[in-house]
Design a protein around this motif. Structure first.
Motif, PDB file in Angstrom:
ATOM      1  N   ARG A   1      30.931  42.024  35.961  1.00 39.03           N
ATOM      2  CA  ARG A   1      30.989  42.506  37.415  1.00 39.03           C
ATOM      3  C   ARG A   1      30.170  41.346  38.123  1.00 39.03           C
ATOM      4  O   ARG A   1      30.510  40.920  39.104  1.00 39.03           O
ATOM      5  N   ARG A   2      29.004  40.699  37.471  1.00 41.02           N
ATOM      6  CA  ARG A   2      28.384  39.867  38.312  1.00 41.02           C
ATOM      7  C   ARG A   2      29.213  38.706  38.628  1.00 41.02           C
ATOM      8  O   ARG A   2      29.316  38.184  39.721  1.00 41.02           O
ATOM      9  N   HIS A   3      29.765  38.130  37.618  1.00 39.08           N
ATOM     10  CA  HIS A   3      30.464  36.899  37.737  1.00 39.08           C
ATOM     11  C   HIS A   3      31.935  37.019  38.815  1.00 39.08           C
ATOM     12  O   HIS A   3      32.164  36.407  39.571  1.00 39.08           O
ATOM     13  N   ASN A   4      32.409  38.405  38.528  1.00 39.30           N
ATOM     14  CA  ASN A   4      33.536  38.759  39.286  1.00 39.30           C
ATOM     15  C   ASN A   4      33.157  38.655  40.987  1.00 39.30           C
ATOM     16  O   ASN A   4      33.862  38.045  41.775  1.00 39.30           O
ATOM     17  N   SER A   5      32.032  39.356  41.218  1.00 37.34           N
ATOM     18  CA  SER A   5      31.708  39.383  42.722  1.00 37.34           C
ATOM     19  C   SER A   5      31.282  37.898  43.268  1.00 37.34           C
ATOM     20  O   SER A   5      31.384  37.730  44.252  1.00 37.34           O
TER      21      SER A   5
ATOM     22  N   LYS B   1      43.285  36.181  34.502  1.00 34.38           N
ATOM     23  CA  LYS B   1      42.169  36.343  33.538  1.00 34.38           C
ATOM     24  C   LYS B   1      41.280  37.504  33.883  1.00 34.38           C
ATOM     25  O   LYS B   1      40.475  38.138  32.544  1.00 34.38           O
ATOM     26  N   ALA B   2      40.877  37.857  34.932  1.00 32.32           N
ATOM     27  CA  ALA B   2      39.963  38.693  35.274  1.00 32.32           C
ATOM     28  C   ALA B   2      40.755  40.108  34.886  1.00 32.32           C
ATOM     29  O   ALA B   2      39.955  40.908  34.147  1.00 32.32           O
ATOM     30  N   ALA B   3      41.907  40.408  35.069  1.00 29.64           N
ATOM     31  CA  ALA B   3      42.652  41.729  34.671  1.00 29.64           C
ATOM     32  C   ALA B   3      42.598  41.775  33.024  1.00 29.64           C
ATOM     33  O   ALA B   3      42.378  42.855  32.432  1.00 29.64           O
ATOM     34  N   GLU B   4      42.841  40.348  32.479  1.00 30.74           N
ATOM     35  CA  GLU B   4      42.850  40.395  30.881  1.00 30.74           C
ATOM     36  C   GLU B   4      41.290  40.760  30.461  1.00 30.74           C
ATOM     37  O   GLU B   4      41.098  41.552  29.586  1.00 30.74           O
ATOM     38  N   LEU B   5      40.285  40.417  30.975  1.00 32.09           N
ATOM     39  CA  LEU B   5      38.901  40.522  30.596  1.00 32.09           C
ATOM     40  C   LEU B   5      38.353  41.848  31.000  1.00 32.09           C
ATOM     41  O   LEU B   5      38.126  42.760  29.950  1.00 32.09           O
ATOM     42  N   GLU B   6      39.143  42.653  31.979  1.00 31.72           N
ATOM     43  CA  GLU B   6      38.838  43.895  32.234  1.00 31.72           C
ATOM     44  C   GLU B   6      39.827  44.940  31.174  1.00 31.72           C
ATOM     45  O   GLU B   6      38.797  45.791  30.461  1.00 31.72           O
ATOM     46  N   ARG B   7      40.765  44.596  30.745  1.00 29.88           N
ATOM     47  CA  ARG B   7      41.497  45.179  29.546  1.00 29.88           C
ATOM     48  C   ARG B   7      40.756  45.085  28.552  1.00 29.88           C
ATOM     49  O   ARG B   7      40.804  46.091  27.550  1.00 29.88           O
ATOM     50  N   LEU B   8      40.206  43.834  27.788  1.00 24.78           N
ATOM     51  CA  LEU B   8      39.537  43.771  26.684  1.00 24.78           C
ATOM     52  C   LEU B   8      38.373  44.540  26.651  1.00 24.78           C
ATOM     53  O   LEU B   8      37.984  45.122  25.834  1.00 24.78           O
ATOM     54  N   LEU B   9      37.543  44.615  27.706  1.00 28.19           N
ATOM     55  CA  LEU B   9      36.253  45.200  27.868  1.00 28.19           C
ATOM     56  C   LEU B   9      36.624  46.812  27.849  1.00 28.19           C
ATOM     57  O   LEU B   9      36.002  47.673  27.112  1.00 28.19           O
ATOM     58  N   SER B  10      37.904  47.396  28.265  1.00 23.53           N
ATOM     59  CA  SER B  10      38.322  48.647  28.128  1.00 23.53           C
ATOM     60  C   SER B  10      38.426  48.843  26.724  1.00 23.53           C
ATOM     61  O   SER B  10      38.270  50.006  26.095  1.00 23.53           O
ATOM     62  N   GLN B  11      39.236  48.021  25.932  1.00 22.60           N
ATOM     63  CA  GLN B  11      39.570  48.140  24.446  1.00 22.60           C
ATOM     64  C   GLN B  11      38.089  48.226  23.757  1.00 22.60           C
ATOM     65  O   GLN B  11      38.178  49.054  22.702  1.00 22.60           O
ATOM     66  N   LEU B  12      37.345  47.258  23.984  1.00 24.70           N
ATOM     67  CA  LEU B  12      35.910  47.395  23.418  1.00 24.70           C
ATOM     68  C   LEU B  12      35.220  48.796  23.425  1.00 24.70           C
ATOM     69  O   LEU B  12      34.600  49.235  22.705  1.00 24.70           O
ATOM     70  N   SER B  13      35.390  49.250  24.798  1.00 22.87           N
ATOM     71  CA  SER B  13      34.602  50.528  25.135  1.00 22.87           C
ATOM     72  C   SER B  13      35.589  51.569  24.115  1.00 22.87           C
ATOM     73  O   SER B  13      34.820  52.561  23.884  1.00 22.87           O
ATOM     74  N   ASP B  14      36.803  51.630  24.149  1.00 23.38           N
ATOM     75  CA  ASP B  14      37.654  52.622  23.209  1.00 23.38           C
ATOM     76  C   ASP B  14      37.151  52.581  22.126  1.00 23.38           C
ATOM     77  O   ASP B  14      36.921  53.575  21.392  1.00 23.38           O
TER      78      ASP B  14
END
Length: 178
Positions: free
Chosen positions: A52-56, A4-17
């Motif tokens: 990042r806050r939730h992940n840490s 789920k964390a990897a999926e969220l990172e991927r989605l945030l990267s797509q949103l940034s793109d």
């Protein structure tokens, strides 16, 4: 959880793109779409910070659970050291908590003592003012107060001279030994 964390990172990267693509499409124009793009970038930044806050926080919780539970996977390289290491960490954490509690108690006591000393100072100041007021009203009492002041002044001078003589003798003794 890691997927789920990897999926969220991927989605945030797509949103940034997508935001970068919108910025490139707009060019240098200054209109309402630029304002919308700025708002989208702010929202993306907020999402990234929250992630990042939730992940840490999740990582810290996992570490805490693993430390409290003890290591269940016995590594042949570590042997029984992993259990001893977690126990040592728990003991150290307990000692730190105890030291913090003791420090808080001492600070509370010091604050209370400082308040009481200030209160006593005000009380003695008021008493002194009242004695001076009574001395001003009655000349006989004023004479007694002045006699006490003179005696106190003489006592202070005598005490200071005794201390200085003792200090000189100690210095002479110390110098003669070396």
């Amino acid at each position: 959880m890691d997927s789920k964390a990897a999926e969220l990172e991927r989605l945030l990267s797509q949103l940034s793109d997508v935001n970068d693509g919108m910025r490139n499409a707009l060019g240098g124009r200054n209109d309402t779409r630029t304002h919308t793009l700025t708002r989208h970038r702010d929202i993306l930044h907020d999402y990234q910070q929250e992630f990042r806050r939730h992940n840490s926080s999740l990582g810290a919780s996992r570490d805490r659970v693993q430390l409290l539970r003890g290591s269940t996977d016995k590594s042949p390289l570590l042997g029984g050291q992993s259990h001893n290491a977690s126990g040592a960490l728990l003991r150290e954490r307990g000692q730190i908590s105890g030291a913090n509690a003791a420090l808080n108690d001492v600070m509370g006591t010091a604050t209370a003592v400082a308040g009481r000393v200030g209160e006593q100072s005000r009380i003695f100041e008021n008493i002194g003012n009242k004695v001076l007021a009574v001395g001003a009203k009655f000349p006989a009492i004023n004479g007694i107060i002045n006699a006490v002041r003179r005696k106190k002044s003489k006592d202070t001078i005598i005490l200071a001279s005794v201390i200085s003589v003792c200090t000189v003798f100690i210095l002479i003794y110390w110098i003669s030994k070396h």
